[in-house]
Every structure is written in C-alpha cells, then in structure tokens.
Design an enzyme around this catalytic site. Structure first.
Site, PDB file in Angstrom:
ATOM      1  N   LYS A  98      -1.106  26.943   9.762  1.00 38.03           N
ATOM      2  CA  LYS A  98      -2.324  27.245  10.525  1.00 38.03           C
ATOM      3  C   LYS A  98      -2.328  28.703  10.989  1.00 38.03           C
ATOM      4  CE  LYS A  98      -2.296  27.079  14.695  1.00 38.03           C
ATOM      5  NZ  LYS A  98      -2.369  26.060  15.713  1.00 38.03           N
ATOM      6  N   HIS A 129       0.082  50.485  31.341  1.00 43.44           N
ATOM      7  CA  HIS A 129      -1.214  51.127  31.113  1.00 43.44           C
ATOM      8  C   HIS A 129      -1.182  52.011  29.872  1.00 43.44           C
ATOM      9  CE1 HIS A 129      -5.109  52.691  32.246  1.00 43.44           C
ATOM     10  NE2 HIS A 129      -4.657  53.905  31.975  1.00 43.44           N
ATOM     11  N   CYS A 187       4.611  20.471  12.163  1.00 48.50           N
ATOM     12  CA  CYS A 187       4.481  21.871  12.571  1.00 48.50           C
ATOM     13  C   CYS A 187       4.720  22.819  11.400  1.00 48.50           C
ATOM     14  CB  CYS A 187       5.456  22.169  13.707  1.00 48.50           C
ATOM     15  SG  CYS A 187       5.318  23.840  14.315  1.00 48.50           S
ATOM     16  N   GLU A 211      13.720  11.207   6.612  1.00 48.37           N
ATOM     17  CA  GLU A 211      12.411  11.867   6.594  1.00 48.37           C
ATOM     18  C   GLU A 211      11.670  11.387   5.352  1.00 48.37           C
ATOM     19  OE1 GLU A 211      10.265  13.870   8.425  1.00 48.37           O
ATOM     20  OE2 GLU A 211       9.058  13.438   6.639  1.00 48.37           O
ATOM     21  N   CYS A 262       1.343  23.978  12.923  1.00 45.89           N
ATOM     22  CA  CYS A 262       1.417  25.307  13.544  1.00 45.89           C
ATOM     23  C   CYS A 262       1.603  26.463  12.555  1.00 45.89           C
ATOM     24  CB  CYS A 262       2.588  25.401  14.528  1.00 45.89           C
ATOM     25  SG  CYS A 262       3.225  23.863  15.176  1.00 45.89           S
ATOM     26  N   TYR A 281      15.399  24.287   7.339  1.00 41.90           N
ATOM     27  CA  TYR A 281      15.556  23.100   8.192  1.00 41.90           C
ATOM     28  C   TYR A 281      16.596  22.146   7.623  1.00 41.90           C
ATOM     29  CZ  TYR A 281      12.017  23.886  11.713  1.00 41.90           C
ATOM     30  OH  TYR A 281      11.338  24.375  12.799  1.00 41.90           O
ATOM     31  N   GLY A 332      -8.903  14.019  16.612  1.00 38.17           N
ATOM     32  CA  GLY A 332      -7.754  13.588  17.410  1.00 38.17           C
ATOM     33  C   GLY A 332      -6.628  13.101  16.517  1.00 38.17           C
ATOM     34  N   GLU A 348      -9.738  25.805  16.220  1.00 36.94           N
ATOM     35  CA  GLU A 348      -8.961  26.782  15.439  1.00 36.94           C
ATOM     36  C   GLU A 348      -9.444  26.834  13.988  1.00 36.94           C
ATOM     37  OE1 GLU A 348      -4.681  26.793  17.801  1.00 36.94           O
ATOM     38  OE2 GLU A 348      -4.937  25.405  16.146  1.00 36.94           O
ATOM     39  N   TYR A 374      -8.450  21.526  20.197  1.00 38.97           N
ATOM     40  CA  TYR A 374      -7.964  22.838  19.775  1.00 38.97           C
ATOM     41  C   TYR A 374      -7.832  22.953  18.259  1.00 38.97           C
ATOM     42  CZ  TYR A 374      -2.996  21.691  18.933  1.00 38.97           C
ATOM     43  OH  TYR A 374      -1.817  21.214  18.432  1.00 38.97           O
ATOM     44  N   GLU A 416      -2.653  44.490  31.909  1.00 38.35           N
ATOM     45  CA  GLU A 416      -2.496  45.070  33.251  1.00 38.35           C
ATOM     46  C   GLU A 416      -3.483  44.469  34.248  1.00 38.35           C
ATOM     47  OE1 GLU A 416      -3.572  49.308  33.751  1.00 38.35           O
ATOM     48  OE2 GLU A 416      -4.446  49.207  31.756  1.00 38.35           O
TER      49      GLU A 416
END
Ligand code: FAD
Length: 455
Positions: A51, A440, A43, A35, A48, A99, A266, A184, A180, A445
């Site tokens: 964000k 409800h 993410c 890495e 993600c 991680y 993009g 966002e 998106y 619903e």
C-alpha cells in the site's frame, strides 16, 4: 521426554505470529509455526507495505506539477502500471524471504499449511495431516476483508486483497467505504490518474477520527477531484454492455460506470473453521477472540494476538502483543501492552497523523479541554502555487495541562506523529510543548508555537 512435540505452536505467520515465534524461540522454547499463505502476513504481502509503495507512486504527479514554480521544466510524464506491480512484487518477495529466514535462524520449525485446533493442546496441520501436541497454542490468524453479498452483482467488486494484482490501472474507480483503507486507496487511484469516487453510508469519511481532520481530508479530496458520495450505498453492480466496465447503481438511483469497484467496508477476524469451538475458546460478540490483558483466552493453554482479537488492528500493535505474549509465557518477564495511546497514520494524500484523544473523546472524558488549532498553506505551496492546507490540532486537559491528543493533516504527518507520539506517551503537558525550541522553517514547528486556544 515431554508429553508435547513443541512448547509453542503458532497459527499464522503475520506480524503478531512471527514476532511471538521468534521471541519465544530466543527464550529457548521449541516453536512450530504454520502459515497457509505467505510469511509476513497481511502487512507485508497485501497491506501496509505494498500500500505504501502504491502511495509513493501516486504522489509523483504532485511533485511534477509543483516543480515548475521552482524553475524546473519536467518533460512529458507517463505511468506504467506493470512496472510498479513487478517492482512491488519483487520487494514483497524479498521481504517474505527475510521473514522466513529470520524465523529459521531463530530455530522455529516452519510448515506452509493451514492449521486447525483440535483441542486445548492439539493442532492439526492440514497439508500433512500431522497432529502436533503443544503446551501452548497461539492464534495469530489476522483478519480478512468483509465481502458484502447483500446486493446483486456484488461479486464484481474486488477487495484490498485483489487490488495489488490488477492487470491494469483502472481509468475509473468506485471505492465503497469510508474507513482508512477506503480513503487510502481512493487517494492512490486518484493520484495515479483514475477518475475516483468514494461512496459511503455515513455523512463523513473516517469515523472515529477527529472531526476537524475528517473535514480537512474531505476538503482536500474534493479539491483533488475525488467524488465524495456521502449518505449512499451501492444497490446493484452489473457488467456494462462492453462486457468489461461495471455499472454501479447507487441507493439514490444514480448509475455510474467504472472499470473497478473496490469494496473496503471493513475486516473480520479469521476464526472460521479454526476449531475454536472444539477447544471451547470464547469469542466476542463481533466474532473476534476474547482475550485478557496478557492475550490469554478463556482456555489457559490458548492465547491470541493481533487482528484476530480486534483490539487495535495495526501492525505495530500486533507485533507488540506477540512480543509481550512471548516474554510473559516463555521469558519469565510478564508485561502487558498498553493500548491507550497509539500513534497512527492514514496514508491519504494529504497524509493524516494522529495520536491520543479526539476533541469529542476528550470532552466526554475530561470535560474541560483547551483546543489549539492552526490551518495554513505549507511553505512549499508559496512557489508551487498549491492551495492545499496543513491542519494541526492539539487537545489539552485544562486541569492538568496534559496533551491528550495531537492531530495533523499534511505532508509527512505520519512521520511527525511518530515523534509527537513519544511526547504524548510520556504524558507531556502543553507547557512542555511550548518550551520546546522550534525547528525553523518547518511545518512541525507549529506544534510548539501554538499559543492561544481557539476553544
Ligand atoms: P496478519 O498479518 O493478517 O497475519 C495472519 C496470517 O495468518 C496470514 O498470513 C494468514 O495467511 C495466516 N493464517 C490465517 N489462518 C490460518 C490458518 N488457519 N493456518 C495457517 N495460517 C493461517 N497496519 C498498520 O499498522 N499500518 C498500515 O499502514 C496498514 N495498512 C494496511 C493496509 C491494508 C490494505 C490492510 C488490509 C491492512 C493494513 N494494516 C496496516 C493492518 C495490518 O496489516 C494488520 O493489523 C496486521 O497485519 C495484523 O497482524 P496479524 O499478525 O494479526 O495478522
């Protein structure tokens, strides 16, 4: 002695790479993962997770103003950007540690370095210069924001990579794009108090989403004071006289002065300088790595998962592709990811949740479809005085009665669509929805009480 140093070399420690490495190691494979930036990938580090934390922060002003109708007097409120950034950074660091820890616990050898492919079985670790021989190579290098360099001053625009570390909250922001991520961040910036506009070439935001959803979101954003500058592009950016602000000239000649320009037009697959040509790995026309249903490239020992393959660029999809790869190649259990039904959310405010086909797609593929749709003020708005509407839409194949798509705009739409997604994935019919007893009082619903088609 094996002719290989490792059974698997994974390039990229993001959503897809981490899952593949861990599962392969659990299956007994000797795995090395490289890495070059931070474990967790886009993410966790700059996608993600941060964000969504920003989205939570941006929604408090709504809660404060809603409170009065319920009898609460909320005192003066103020927002402190450095606190949000500090707490976000601490959480990201915590997750990154988890991680790395999980990989190590699974027995994966980690190298923090850029890695490039030299041939079908050799990877070079740039930090050490080591050449590692691996039976299988997995490319999981993700994607990066496209930087539009076609207009003067374009270097003044930031991307989603930088927005998470801005030193201060901008008072005025211009977001370029209509996908998106653009939508966002426009919602986040506006919610936090920045005067925000979106500028985009097309006539509507969120191309590819259901048209009713796109319209509903635009109406809500307009009502929230977000500028929607459709049919325009940015033709020039320049520093204002104060040396800090940015003057943005649009294609219609108008000039707007802002503190931040966020370009979110993009993302492009991370394939540059990776050595794919040397190994003979074929790319698709858009530069993504071409793979088959098992994530295998045209070179039998090289596989690719996640955004670098540009199939469905979402974390859960990358994770599943990584998992399927590891099970197939190292676990003796061959399976492919089904990309046909993917529930997903847009964390705008109001939120969007969507699964399956849009009305347009359904009409193209199935011809005769029934549309069930409702738009209503949420119960909470009756006392808070809010005027925002909730949209729910179900697209049904008339011949089989199967639900082809569900689209929701409103509070908790992302949570609702995860559950509706189970039903759609199982092939539920509209009759199945109808015989489900309602919860409800709830907004959800409506999904099981829509009786008469509107089209
Ligand atoms: P990544 O997670 O990008 O990981 C690739 C890793 O490879 C990176 O860590 C990179 O540093 C490393 N790397 C690259 N080249 C090399 C090399 N040569 N050597 C070593 N390492 C290398 N998805 C959702 O599902 N929900 C969301 O809400 C969501 N929000 C997002 C918001 C933003 C702002 C962005 C940008 C993305 C968002 N996504 C979201 C998409 C999601 O982040 C990606 O789909 C996901 O991270 C893809 O995983 P991946 O494993 O393919 O790549």
């Amino acid at each position: 002695m094996s002719e290989f140093d490792f059974d698997l070399f994974v390039i990229g420690g993001g959503s897809g790479g981490v899952r593949a490495a861990r599962i392969a190691a659990n299956h007994g494979a000797r795995v090395m993962l490289a890495e070059e930036f931070r474990y967790g990938g886009t993410c966790v580090i700059r996608g993600c997770v941060p964000k969504k934390l920003f989205v939570y922060a941006s929604r408090f002003p709504d809660a404060f103003s809603d409170a009065a109708g319920f009898g609460w007097q909320v005192g003066d409120s103020s927002f402190h950007w450095p606190t949000l950034i500090r707490n976000k950074d601490a959480e990201i660091a915590r997750l990154e540690g988890i991680y790395a820890g999980n990989l190590e616990a699974a027995g994966v050898s980690l190298v923090r370095s850029r890695a490039v492919i030299e041939d079908a079985h050799t990877v070079r670790v740039l930090a050490t210069g080591a050449r590692i021989r691996a039976a299988t190579i997995l490319v999981a290098t993700g994607a990066a924001p496209v930087r539009d360099r076609t207009f003067p001053g374009s270097e003044l625009a930031i991307t989603s990579n930088e927005i998470f570390d801005l030193p201060a909250l901008p008072q005025r922001a211009l977001v370029i794009g209509a996908g998106y991520i653009a939508v966002e961040f426009a919602g986040v910036l506006a919610g936090l108090g920045a005067l925000t506009s979106l500028v985009y070439r097309g006539d509507k935001v969120l191309r590819g989403f259901d048209d009713d959803v796109r319209t509903a979101l635009e109406q809500a954003y307009g009502a929230r004071g977000i500028g929607l500058l459709a049919g325009r592009t940015v033709s020039r950016l320049a520093r204002a006289q104060d040396g800090a602000a940015i003057e943005a000239t649009l294609s219609d000649g108008t000039v707007t002065t802002v503190d931040v320009v966020l370009s979110a037009i993009g993302r492009k697959p991370n394939v540059e300088g990776l050595g794919l040509e040397a190994a003979g790995v074929a790319l698709k026309a858009n530069g993504a790595i071409a793979v088959d249903g098992f994530s295998r490239t045209n070179v039998p020992s090289i596989y690719a998962v996640g955004d670098v393959t540009d199939r469905a660029n979402l974390t859960p999809v990358a994770i599943r592709e990584g998992h399927a790869f590891a099970d197939t190649v190292f676990g003796g259990k061959s399976w492919q990811v089904d990309h046909t039904v993917i529930p997903t959310a847009v964390f705008s405010t109001p939120e969007i949740g969507t699964v399956g086909l849009t009305e347009t797609q359904a009409r193209e593929r199935y011809g005769d479809v029934a549309i069930f749709r409702t738009s209503f003020r949420a119960m909470k708005a009756t006392l808070s005085g809010g005027s925002e509407r909730v949209l729910m839409k179900i697209v049904v194949d008339r011949a089989s009665d199967r639900v082809l798509g569900v689209h929701i705009v409103g509070e908790a739409a992302g949570e609702m669509i995860q559950l509706a997604g189970i039903a759609v994935t199982m092939g539920a019919t509209k009759a199945d929805f109808d015989r489900t007893i309602a919860v409800h009082p709830s907004a959800a619903e409506e999904l099981v009480t829509l009786r008469a088609p509107v089209a």
